[in-house]
Design a protein around this motif. Structure first.
Motif, mmCIF file in Angstrom:
data_model
loop_
_atom_site.group_PDB
_atom_site.id
_atom_site.type_symbol
_atom_site.label_atom_id
_atom_site.label_comp_id
_atom_site.label_asym_id
_atom_site.label_seq_id
_atom_site.Cartn_x
_atom_site.Cartn_y
_atom_site.Cartn_z
ATOM 1 N N PRO A 155 1.592 14.879 8.254
ATOM 2 C CA PRO A 155 1.280 14.126 7.028
ATOM 3 C C PRO A 155 -0.211 13.814 6.879
ATOM 4 C CG PRO A 155 2.790 12.873 8.454
ATOM 5 C CD PRO A 155 2.563 14.193 9.095
ATOM 6 N N SER A 170 -0.900 4.003 4.172
ATOM 7 C CA SER A 170 -0.279 3.524 5.400
ATOM 8 C C SER A 170 -0.424 4.550 6.527
ATOM 9 C CB SER A 170 1.191 3.211 5.136
ATOM 10 O OG SER A 170 1.810 2.760 6.311
ATOM 11 N N LEU A 171 -0.207 5.826 6.211
ATOM 12 C CA LEU A 171 -0.346 6.878 7.223
ATOM 13 C C LEU A 171 -1.781 6.960 7.735
ATOM 14 C CD1 LEU A 171 1.898 9.573 5.540
ATOM 15 C CD2 LEU A 171 2.290 8.567 7.804
ATOM 16 N N ASP A 221 -2.410 4.057 10.013
ATOM 17 C CA ASP A 221 -1.800 4.301 11.321
ATOM 18 C C ASP A 221 -2.625 5.305 12.125
ATOM 19 O OD1 ASP A 221 0.196 2.531 10.608
ATOM 20 O OD2 ASP A 221 1.689 4.094 10.191
ATOM 21 N N GLU A 233 0.842 -1.188 0.000
ATOM 22 C CA GLU A 233 0.000 0.000 0.000
ATOM 23 C C GLU A 233 0.885 1.248 0.000
ATOM 24 O OE1 GLU A 233 -2.591 -0.103 3.374
ATOM 25 O OE2 GLU A 233 -1.061 0.459 4.781
ATOM 26 N N SER A 234 0.342 2.347 -0.492
ATOM 27 C CA SER A 234 1.102 3.585 -0.604
ATOM 28 C C SER A 234 1.391 4.170 0.777
ATOM 29 C CB SER A 234 0.323 4.602 -1.425
ATOM 30 O OG SER A 234 -0.786 5.077 -0.671
ATOM 31 N N GLU A 235 2.307 5.135 0.783
ATOM 32 C CA GLU A 235 2.635 5.813 2.041
ATOM 33 C C GLU A 235 1.401 6.513 2.606
ATOM 34 O OE1 GLU A 235 5.735 9.092 3.887
ATOM 35 O OE2 GLU A 235 5.545 8.934 1.716
ATOM 36 N N ALA A 236 0.599 7.151 1.746
ATOM 37 C CA ALA A 236 -0.599 7.854 2.213
ATOM 38 C C ALA A 236 -1.588 6.878 2.845
ATOM 39 C CB ALA A 236 -1.254 8.611 1.056
ATOM 40 N N TRP A 274 -1.198 9.662 -5.762
ATOM 41 C CA TRP A 274 -2.454 9.300 -5.082
ATOM 42 C C TRP A 274 -3.589 9.037 -6.066
ATOM 43 C CZ3 TRP A 274 -2.937 13.769 -0.973
ATOM 44 C CH2 TRP A 274 -1.864 13.687 -0.085
#
Length: 187
Positions: free
Chosen positions: A61, A35-36, A39, A30-33, A78
């Motif tokens: 972020p 994942s953030l 979280d 999955e992308s960083e976005a 995105w």
């Protein structure tokens, strides 16, 4: 085996088969976005009774992601997952807004969300400097039916639904033509 007669499926199995598909589960690649946001949901979910704030390193972020989705200024990476990002962001924002006790980082993120729609500041319940209408505008924009939007406002404001409204909510949640991000926010 469930070979017995009638209604052999559990209520949970029926719910899983018919509930709106929500893009909350993490997965490899999955992308960083995404994942953030995951979280952020995990932090808010754990702290829904006020035990944990959003980690300070997630505030900026997460604010950038939600701001980009709200203003339409998406990062090119995105674009392919915009719908899933919107669903996950709506889930995060709805959970954060109804959290029992907001802490400093929670307030900081909500204040940043409020700044996206200052014209809605006095409309609805205000938490962390953000009104319910500001939150909904940031989370879903103009998406969704008027019925589901009004029910979402009512729920975010902490009001109980009448029996008739609860039935309408159920119909909207399972309506395949309804806005998935709004369904996720109220589900």
């Amino acid at each position: 085996g469930g070979g017995g007669g009638g209604g052999g499926r559990s209520a949970r199995a029926v719910q899983q088969a018919t509930a709106p598909r929500m893009a909350l589960a993490g997965g490899g690649g999955e992308s960083e976005a995404m994942s953030l946001l995951r979280d952020g949901i995990k932090a808010v979910g754990v702290g829904v009774k006020g035990s944990k704030p959003i980690p300070a390193d997630l505030v900026e972020p997460l604010t950038a992601i939600i701001t980009g989705l709200s203003t339409g200024e998406l990062k090119p990476e995105w674009a392919a997952e915009e719908d899933l990002l919107r669903q996950r962001a709506a889930s995060f924002l709805g959970t954060l807004f109804v959290k029992v006790s907001l802490l400093e980082t929670d307030d900081k993120l909500l204040a940043a969300i409020a700044a996206l729609h200052p014209d809605l500041a006095s409309q609805g319940l205000v938490r962390g400097g953000c009104s319910s209408q500001q939150l909904l505008a940031a989370a879903v924009g103009e998406r969704g039916s008027e019925v589901l939007r009004l029910l979402a406002y009512k729920m975010l404001d902490g009001n109980r639904l009448s029996t008739q409204e609860a039935y309408a909510l159920g119909r909207c949640i399972f309506d395949k033509t309804e806005s998935p991000e709004l369904q996720v926010l109220v589900f």
